[in-house]
Design a protein around this motif. Structure first.
Motif, PDB file in Angstrom:
ATOM      1  N   TYR A 277       0.818  -1.210   0.000  1.00 20.21           N
ATOM      2  CA  TYR A 277       0.000   0.000   0.000  1.00 20.21           C
ATOM      3  C   TYR A 277       0.858   1.270   0.000  1.00 20.21           C
ATOM      4  N   PRO A 278       0.493   2.266  -0.815  1.00 23.93           N
ATOM      5  CA  PRO A 278      -0.713   2.394  -1.637  1.00 23.93           C
ATOM      6  C   PRO A 278      -0.607   1.762  -3.022  1.00 23.93           C
ATOM      7  N   ASP A 279       0.500   1.081  -3.281  1.00 23.37           N
ATOM      8  CA  ASP A 279       0.644   0.357  -4.542  1.00 23.37           C
ATOM      9  C   ASP A 279      -0.045  -0.998  -4.416  1.00 23.37           C
ATOM     10  N   ARG A 280      -0.008  -1.790  -5.463  1.00 23.04           N
ATOM     11  CA  ARG A 280      -0.493  -3.172  -5.435  1.00 23.04           C
ATOM     12  C   ARG A 280       0.606  -4.077  -5.996  1.00 23.04           C
ATOM     13  N   ILE A 281       0.684  -5.295  -5.446  1.00 20.71           N
ATOM     14  CA  ILE A 281       1.671  -6.237  -5.947  1.00 20.71           C
ATOM     15  C   ILE A 281       1.254  -6.725  -7.332  1.00 20.71           C
ATOM     16  N   ALA A 282       2.194  -7.336  -8.037  1.00 18.79           N
ATOM     17  CA  ALA A 282       1.939  -7.762  -9.415  1.00 18.79           C
ATOM     18  C   ALA A 282       1.410  -9.189  -9.509  1.00 18.79           C
ATOM     19  N   THR A 283       1.456  -9.944  -8.401  1.00 15.82           N
ATOM     20  CA  THR A 283       1.063 -11.353  -8.422  1.00 15.82           C
ATOM     21  C   THR A 283      -0.425 -11.481  -8.117  1.00 15.82           C
ATOM     22  N   PRO A 284      -1.217 -12.141  -8.982  1.00 15.42           N
ATOM     23  CA  PRO A 284      -2.675 -12.188  -8.821  1.00 15.42           C
ATOM     24  C   PRO A 284      -3.159 -13.297  -7.888  1.00 15.42           C
ATOM     25  N   PHE A 285      -2.904 -13.163  -6.604  1.00 11.23           N
ATOM     26  CA  PHE A 285      -3.449 -14.124  -5.649  1.00 11.23           C
ATOM     27  C   PHE A 285      -4.971 -13.942  -5.552  1.00 11.23           C
ATOM     28  N   GLY A 286      -5.702 -15.054  -5.603  1.00  5.26           N
ATOM     29  CA  GLY A 286      -7.151 -14.975  -5.416  1.00  5.26           C
ATOM     30  C   GLY A 286      -7.946 -14.606  -6.651  1.00  5.26           C
ATOM     31  N   ARG A 287      -7.322 -14.659  -7.813  1.00  7.09           N
ATOM     32  CA  ARG A 287      -8.048 -14.295  -9.044  1.00  7.09           C
ATOM     33  C   ARG A 287      -9.240 -15.222  -9.262  1.00  7.09           C
ATOM     34  N   ILE A 288     -10.374 -14.661  -9.664  1.00  4.77           N
ATOM     35  CA  ILE A 288     -11.620 -15.412  -9.856  1.00  4.77           C
ATOM     36  C   ILE A 288     -11.762 -15.828 -11.320  1.00  4.77           C
ATOM     37  N   ASP A 289     -12.140 -17.075 -11.536  1.00  2.00           N
ATOM     38  CA  ASP A 289     -12.560 -17.539 -12.855  1.00  2.00           C
ATOM     39  C   ASP A 289     -14.083 -17.391 -12.899  1.00  2.00           C
ATOM     40  N   TRP A 290     -14.554 -16.341 -13.554  1.00  2.00           N
ATOM     41  CA  TRP A 290     -15.985 -16.028 -13.517  1.00  2.00           C
ATOM     42  C   TRP A 290     -16.826 -17.063 -14.246  1.00  2.00           C
ATOM     43  N   ALA A 291     -16.206 -17.844 -15.113  1.00  2.00           N
ATOM     44  CA  ALA A 291     -16.962 -18.906 -15.792  1.00  2.00           C
ATOM     45  C   ALA A 291     -17.252 -20.066 -14.847  1.00  2.00           C
ATOM     46  N   GLU A 292     -16.464 -20.168 -13.764  1.00  2.00           N
ATOM     47  CA  GLU A 292     -16.628 -21.266 -12.813  1.00  2.00           C
ATOM     48  C   GLU A 292     -17.458 -20.878 -11.587  1.00  2.00           C
ATOM     49  N   LEU A 293     -17.533 -19.584 -11.267  1.00  2.00           N
ATOM     50  CA  LEU A 293     -18.252 -19.127 -10.081  1.00  2.00           C
ATOM     51  C   LEU A 293     -19.750 -19.135 -10.355  1.00  2.00           C
ATOM     52  N   ARG A 294     -20.457 -20.066  -9.729  1.00  2.00           N
ATOM     53  CA  ARG A 294     -21.872 -20.288 -10.049  1.00  2.00           C
ATOM     54  C   ARG A 294     -22.846 -19.488  -9.188  1.00  2.00           C
ATOM     55  N   ARG A 295     -22.518 -19.286  -7.917  1.00  2.00           N
ATOM     56  CA  ARG A 295     -23.503 -18.657  -7.041  1.00  2.00           C
ATOM     57  C   ARG A 295     -22.812 -18.022  -5.834  1.00  2.00           C
ATOM     58  N   LEU A 296     -23.486 -17.043  -5.277  1.00  2.00           N
ATOM     59  CA  LEU A 296     -23.058 -16.386  -4.055  1.00  2.00           C
ATOM     60  C   LEU A 296     -24.262 -16.356  -3.115  1.00  2.00           C
ATOM     61  N   ASP A 297     -24.132 -16.988  -1.948  1.00  2.00           N
ATOM     62  CA  ASP A 297     -25.238 -17.090  -0.996  1.00  2.00           C
ATOM     63  C   ASP A 297     -24.978 -16.237   0.235  1.00  2.00           C
ATOM     64  N   PHE A 298     -26.053 -15.701   0.807  1.00  2.00           N
ATOM     65  CA  PHE A 298     -25.966 -14.892   2.014  1.00  2.00           C
ATOM     66  C   PHE A 298     -27.133 -15.239   2.938  1.00  2.00           C
ATOM     67  N   GLU A 299     -26.853 -15.252   4.250  1.00  2.00           N
ATOM     68  CA  GLU A 299     -27.896 -15.546   5.227  1.00  2.00           C
ATOM     69  C   GLU A 299     -27.512 -14.904   6.553  1.00  2.00           C
ATOM     70  N   PRO A 300     -28.489 -14.641   7.419  1.00  2.00           N
ATOM     71  CA  PRO A 300     -28.148 -14.047   8.720  1.00  2.00           C
ATOM     72  C   PRO A 300     -27.468 -15.062   9.623  1.00  2.00           C
ATOM     73  N   PRO A 301     -26.608 -14.603  10.544  1.00  2.00           N
ATOM     74  CA  PRO A 301     -25.973 -15.532  11.480  1.00  2.00           C
ATOM     75  C   PRO A 301     -26.981 -16.051  12.503  1.00  2.00           C
ATOM     76  N   ASP A 302     -26.779 -17.291  12.945  1.00  2.00           N
ATOM     77  CA  ASP A 302     -27.632 -17.901  13.966  1.00  2.00           C
ATOM     78  C   ASP A 302     -26.989 -17.621  15.326  1.00  2.00           C
ATOM     79  N   THR A 303     -27.443 -16.568  15.998  1.00  2.00           N
ATOM     80  CA  THR A 303     -26.823 -16.176  17.259  1.00  2.00           C
ATOM     81  C   THR A 303     -27.290 -17.030  18.436  1.00  2.00           C
ATOM     82  N   GLU A 304     -28.311 -17.859  18.231  1.00  2.00           N
ATOM     83  CA  GLU A 304     -28.696 -18.791  19.290  1.00  2.00           C
ATOM     84  C   GLU A 304     -27.710 -19.958  19.345  1.00  2.00           C
TER      85      GLU A 304
END
Length: 391
Positions: A277-304
């Motif tokens: 920071y404030p630069d960015r490194i050149a190595t793409p750690f965590g790059r997403i293959d959007w053709a493979e990413l099918r779904r993103l789910d979200f739900e509230p936490p169960d605090t009980e």
């Protein structure tokens, strides 16, 4: 080259930090390494990266390490850790637990950029750390994936430099994977084992933080950390369960727009972001293959089923030394579980008992924080021994 001090070099964060260094040849000069008990591993790291200083956790290992590393200064103890933290222009604090607090303070008080993976030091000693952050040149960059994501979402909208700043932010939404027990009821959690708790579905982490993830205490501590890092009130910091761990957190602005940071789970992205920071490194750690990413789910936490999350909100709203007390009691309870002295469901019971006895001591000095830390550990151990110890 940018000089780098790495404390906690043999843990998960430390090992991944060195991956980033290897991936970016010619950028980083590792000047100091610090490790606890993994002597052979830190010696191997030192032979590869040639630091000027190596700090080990136990003084009795200093001669052994010194013999293995001729020409390198080898030391032990808090003052040696402080020296190591002050050596690098960038300091990565990957020390586990409250023990990382001296590194955090030493780095900030020396006016260094601190890449902070040790959330416990900020949580336990927030007011003390905030004063250290005012040191000229000091800069704190979060390494936790959630806070790194929030930092990027805020930075992308010029919050840190715009006149309105955080006034334009409506809320922060921290995402949680839900850990290995997502979807289970409280009754179904009664007999989970250490092996079950350590089987995290998306992240590879050390045992303590992995257990914290399974109880949602990790997310609770991150709520407190978000309050300390970004200054937003607890009513404006929310948690949502997102099992894919691709959306790492979100910021909702006052006009209704939500900005999110997405990547595949890889802590090296967060470490590299904080280091460069404030630069960015050149190595793409965590790059997403959007053709493979099918779904993103979200739900509230169960605090009980996972009451640790609400306990963290309670401690955060109490303020002062309450977060330090909760953090210390949690470290004791988690270790007792890892040692198979207590059942998994006893962890929040212990925390609730210790937090209920808190005397609301002010966090007006490092000594006050350390005193409450010791008292909380003793109280938690007493509860473990009295109510839950199988022996």
């Amino acid at each position: 080259m940018v000089s780098l001090s790495l404390l906690g070099s043999t843990g998960s964060i430390g090992v991944q930090t060195l991956d980033v260094v290897r991936a970016e040849p010619g950028v980083w000069d590792v000047v100091a390494l610090g490790a606890g008990r993994s002597i052979d591993q830190v010696v191997a790291q030192a032979r590869e990266f040639h630091p000027r200083l190596v700090v080990v956790g136990d003084a009795e290992h200093v001669p052994e390490v010194q013999d293995a590393l001729p020409g390198t200064t080898v030391a032990s103890g808090p003052s040696a850790l402080a020296d190591a933290a002050a050596m690098g222009e960038v300091v990565v604090n990957g020390v586990v637990g409250f023990a990382g607090l001296p590194v955090t303070l030493a780095a900030l008080e020396a006016g260094r950029r601190l890449a902070l993976a040790n959330k416990e030091s900020l949580i336990a000693a927030g007011p003390v750390v905030q004063r250290a952050r005012q040191t000229p040149g000091a800069e704190l960059l979060p390494v936790d994936s959630e806070h790194c994501a929030v930092h990027q979402c805020l930075r992308a909208n010029d919050v840190f430099t715009a006149e309105a700043g955080m006034e334009r932010v409506h809320r922060i939404v921290l995402t949680a994977s839900g850990g290995p027990f997502r979807g289970r009821t409280l009754d179904e959690l009664a007999d989970v084992t250490v092996d079950h708790a350590l089987a995290h579905p998306t992240w590879s982490m050390g045992p303590k933080i992995t257990v914290d993830s399974s109880t949602l205490m990790n997310k609770g501590l991150e709520v407190i950390e978000a309050n300390e890092l970004f200054g937003l009130g607890y009513d404006r910091i929310e948690v949502v369960v997102h099992p894919q761990s691709v959306v790492h957190s979100m910021v909702e602005y006052t006009d209704g727009a939500t900005i999110a940071q997405l990547s595949l789970p890889d802590m090296r992205l967060c470490i590299g972001y904080a280091m460069a920071y404030p630069d960015r490194i050149a190595t793409p750690f965590g790059r997403i293959d959007w053709a493979e990413l099918r779904r993103l789910d979200f739900e509230p936490p169960d605090t009980e089923a996972f009451p640790c999350l609400n306990l963290a909100y309670t401690a955060g709203r109490m303020g002062e030394t309450a977060p330090a007390l909760l953090n210390a009691a949690n470290e004791v309870a988690v270790q007792a579980f890892l040692d198979q002295r207590i059942r998994w469901t006893a962890i929040p019971e212990i925390l609730e008992t210790v937090l209920g006895d808190h005397d609301r001591t002010e966090a007006d000095s490092l000594e006050a924080v350390m005193e409450i830390d010791g008292k909380a550990r003793a109280a938690a151990e007493h509860v473990v021994a009295r109510q839950f110890d199988r022996s």
